[in-house]
Design a protein around this motif. Structure first.
Motif, PDB file in Angstrom:
ATOM      1  N   ILE A  86       0.826  -1.209   0.000  1.00 31.32           N
ATOM      2  CA  ILE A  86       0.000   0.000   0.000  1.00 31.32           C
ATOM      3  C   ILE A  86       0.864   1.264   0.000  1.00 31.32           C
ATOM      4  CG2 ILE A  86      -0.368   0.242   2.492  1.00 31.32           C
ATOM      5  CD1 ILE A  86      -3.367   0.754   1.743  1.00 31.32           C
ATOM      6  N   THR A  87       1.990   1.252   0.717  1.00 29.89           N
ATOM      7  CA  THR A  87       2.832   2.456   0.707  1.00 29.89           C
ATOM      8  C   THR A  87       3.500   2.636  -0.652  1.00 29.89           C
ATOM      9  OG1 THR A  87       4.630   1.241   1.774  1.00 29.89           O
ATOM     10  CG2 THR A  87       3.230   2.569   3.194  1.00 29.89           C
ATOM     11  N   ARG A  88       3.853   1.540  -1.316  1.00 37.05           N
ATOM     12  CA  ARG A  88       4.390   1.665  -2.679  1.00 37.05           C
ATOM     13  C   ARG A  88       3.336   2.265  -3.601  1.00 37.05           C
ATOM     14  NH1 ARG A  88       6.966  -2.981  -1.128  1.00 37.05           N
ATOM     15  NH2 ARG A  88       5.397  -4.380  -1.984  1.00 37.05           N
ATOM     16  N   GLN A  89       2.089   1.847  -3.426  1.00 39.38           N
ATOM     17  CA  GLN A  89       1.012   2.395  -4.242  1.00 39.38           C
ATOM     18  C   GLN A  89       0.811   3.884  -3.957  1.00 39.38           C
ATOM     19  OE1 GLN A  89      -1.875  -0.536  -2.934  1.00 39.38           O
ATOM     20  NE2 GLN A  89      -1.981  -1.382  -5.000  1.00 39.38           N
ATOM     21  N   LEU A  90       0.910   4.280  -2.695  1.00 38.03           N
ATOM     22  CA  LEU A  90       0.765   5.691  -2.344  1.00 38.03           C
ATOM     23  C   LEU A  90       1.902   6.523  -2.934  1.00 38.03           C
ATOM     24  CD1 LEU A  90      -0.381   5.343   1.369  1.00 38.03           C
ATOM     25  CD2 LEU A  90      -1.786   6.019  -0.581  1.00 38.03           C
ATOM     26  N   ARG A  91       3.089   5.970  -2.939  1.00 37.21           N
ATOM     27  CA  ARG A  91       4.220   6.664  -3.560  1.00 37.21           C
ATOM     28  C   ARG A  91       3.979   6.839  -5.057  1.00 37.21           C
ATOM     29  NH1 ARG A  91       9.702   5.672  -0.660  1.00 37.21           N
ATOM     30  NH2 ARG A  91       9.037   4.980   1.379  1.00 37.21           N
ATOM     31  N   CYS A  92       3.430   5.797  -5.692  1.00 35.81           N
ATOM     32  CA  CYS A  92       3.137   5.879  -7.132  1.00 35.81           C
ATOM     33  C   CYS A  92       2.097   6.960  -7.423  1.00 35.81           C
ATOM     34  CB  CYS A  92       2.649   4.533  -7.660  1.00 35.81           C
ATOM     35  SG  CYS A  92       3.959   3.312  -7.828  1.00 35.81           S
ATOM     36  N   LEU A  93       1.187   7.189  -6.474  1.00 34.79           N
ATOM     37  CA  LEU A  93       0.206   8.261  -6.638  1.00 34.79           C
ATOM     38  C   LEU A  93       0.857   9.638  -6.536  1.00 34.79           C
ATOM     39  CD1 LEU A  93      -2.948   7.184  -4.585  1.00 34.79           C
ATOM     40  CD2 LEU A  93      -2.757   7.441  -7.061  1.00 34.79           C
ATOM     41  N   GLY A  94       2.054   9.681  -5.972  1.00 31.05           N
ATOM     42  CA  GLY A  94       2.763  10.946  -5.836  1.00 31.05           C
ATOM     43  C   GLY A  94       2.526  11.640  -4.510  1.00 31.05           C
ATOM     44  N   ALA A  95       2.056  10.905  -3.504  1.00 23.14           N
ATOM     45  CA  ALA A  95       1.825  11.499  -2.184  1.00 23.14           C
ATOM     46  C   ALA A  95       3.118  12.114  -1.667  1.00 23.14           C
ATOM     47  CB  ALA A  95       1.311  10.442  -1.208  1.00 23.14           C
ATOM     48  N   SER A  96       3.048  13.366  -1.224  1.00 25.13           N
ATOM     49  CA  SER A  96       4.244  14.122  -0.828  1.00 25.13           C
ATOM     50  C   SER A  96       4.574  13.987   0.653  1.00 25.13           C
ATOM     51  CB  SER A  96       4.062  15.597  -1.189  1.00 25.13           C
ATOM     52  OG  SER A  96       2.990  16.155  -0.438  1.00 25.13           O
ATOM     53  N   ALA A  97       4.333  12.806   1.201  1.00 26.58           N
ATOM     54  CA  ALA A  97       4.657  12.547   2.607  1.00 26.58           C
ATOM     55  C   ALA A  97       6.176  12.510   2.789  1.00 26.58           C
ATOM     56  CB  ALA A  97       4.036  11.222   3.048  1.00 26.58           C
ATOM     57  N   ASP A  98       6.620  12.573   4.029  1.00 24.43           N
ATOM     58  CA  ASP A  98       8.045  12.498   4.344  1.00 24.43           C
ATOM     59  C   ASP A  98       8.436  11.022   4.423  1.00 24.43           C
ATOM     60  OD1 ASP A  98      10.622  12.755   5.233  1.00 24.43           O
ATOM     61  OD2 ASP A  98      10.135  14.063   6.919  1.00 24.43           O
ATOM     62  N   TRP A  99       8.641  10.403   3.253  1.00 22.94           N
ATOM     63  CA  TRP A  99       8.838   8.954   3.169  1.00 22.94           C
ATOM     64  C   TRP A  99      10.094   8.477   3.881  1.00 22.94           C
ATOM     65  CZ3 TRP A  99       4.750   6.321   2.176  1.00 22.94           C
ATOM     66  CH2 TRP A  99       3.739   6.883   1.412  1.00 22.94           C
ATOM     67  N   GLY A 100      11.033   9.341   4.103  1.00 20.16           N
ATOM     68  CA  GLY A 100      12.242   8.958   4.835  1.00 20.16           C
ATOM     69  C   GLY A 100      11.980   8.711   6.315  1.00 20.16           C
ATOM     70  N   ARG A 101      10.826   9.126   6.799  1.00 18.79           N
ATOM     71  CA  ARG A 101      10.491   8.957   8.216  1.00 18.79           C
ATOM     72  C   ARG A 101       9.342   7.969   8.418  1.00 18.79           C
ATOM     73  NH1 ARG A 101      10.363  15.042  10.523  1.00 18.79           N
ATOM     74  NH2 ARG A 101      10.042  13.931  12.462  1.00 18.79           N
ATOM     75  N   GLU A 102       9.105   7.114   7.424  1.00 15.18           N
ATOM     76  CA  GLU A 102       7.999   6.150   7.489  1.00 15.18           C
ATOM     77  C   GLU A 102       8.094   5.286   8.747  1.00 15.18           C
ATOM     78  OE1 GLU A 102       6.003   2.668   4.689  1.00 15.18           O
ATOM     79  OE2 GLU A 102       7.719   3.797   3.965  1.00 15.18           O
ATOM     80  N   ARG A 103       6.938   5.007   9.363  1.00 13.84           N
ATOM     81  CA  ARG A 103       6.895   4.237  10.611  1.00 13.84           C
ATOM     82  C   ARG A 103       5.958   3.055  10.485  1.00 13.84           C
ATOM     83  NH1 ARG A 103       9.124   6.954  14.967  1.00 13.84           N
ATOM     84  NH2 ARG A 103       9.221   4.828  15.695  1.00 13.84           N
ATOM     85  N   PHE A 104       6.135   2.096  11.381  1.00 17.37           N
ATOM     86  CA  PHE A 104       5.280   0.909  11.498  1.00 17.37           C
ATOM     87  C   PHE A 104       4.841   0.838  12.954  1.00 17.37           C
ATOM     88  CE2 PHE A 104       5.206  -3.864  12.153  1.00 17.37           C
ATOM     89  CZ  PHE A 104       3.962  -4.042  11.574  1.00 17.37           C
ATOM     90  N   THR A 105       3.558   0.592  13.197  1.00 13.85           N
ATOM     91  CA  THR A 105       3.045   0.660  14.569  1.00 13.85           C
ATOM     92  C   THR A 105       3.704  -0.328  15.528  1.00 13.85           C
ATOM     93  OG1 THR A 105       1.187  -0.769  13.952  1.00 13.85           O
ATOM     94  CG2 THR A 105       0.778   1.612  13.980  1.00 13.85           C
ATOM     95  N   MET A 106       4.353  -1.355  15.017  1.00 12.81           N
ATOM     96  CA  MET A 106       5.022  -2.307  15.903  1.00 12.81           C
ATOM     97  C   MET A 106       6.512  -2.006  16.084  1.00 12.81           C
ATOM     98  SD  MET A 106       2.699  -4.268  17.067  1.00 12.81           S
ATOM     99  CE  MET A 106       3.578  -5.643  17.770  1.00 12.81           C
TER     100      MET A 106
END
Length: 144
Positions: A86-106
């Protein structure tokens, strides 16, 4: 960014809300405001457990038969194989989130923070065990 499930795939609801969030983030950045749009994924514990248990059943076994340690190993293995779509898909959409700081709840530090928050809420009497109805998943033998 509300974290989508680690086991999920992008659907129209995700796309719509990500597009709206992206527009707002970009708008405020263009106005010179500091914006942190922090991406991440949720562990989706029950959904992930269900998928791993389906895999075990297809192999002719159960989580009880494989034991806790092996089951946890299989859950993390499933997360590694299935997580990130899903995050790869969001990146493909061009979402301008700070992807270098991506987190996982666990992630360890996030799990520690959640545990501490629940302890504090329990100490204040805001989280408690009581007699009430819950949604029960008979196959998983857990509350949903």
């Amino acid at each position: 960014m509300p974290p989508p499930n680690v086991t999920g795939r992008l659907h129209m609801g995700h796309a719509m809300f990500v597009a709206l969030q992206d527009v707002l983030a970009r708008f405020h950045r263009m106005r010179g405001r500091p914006v942190l749009w922090l991406p991440g994924t949720d562990h989706a514990g029950i959904a992930t457990q269900l998928q791993v248990e389906k895999l075990l059943i297809s192999e002719g076994t159960t989580r009880e038969e494989v034991g806790r340690e092996e089951f946890l190993r299989r859950v993390w293995e499933y997360k590694e194989e299935q997580g990130g779509h899903i995050t790869r898909q969001l990146r493909c959409l061009g979402a301008s989130a700070d992807w270098g700081r991506e987190r996982f709840t666990m992630d360890a530090d996030l799990s520690e923070a959640v545990s501490e928050a629940f302890v504090r809420l329990h100490e204040k009497g805001l989280v408690y065990r009581g007699e009430y109805m819950v949604n029960w998943a008979p196959l998983l033998k857990t509350a949903v």
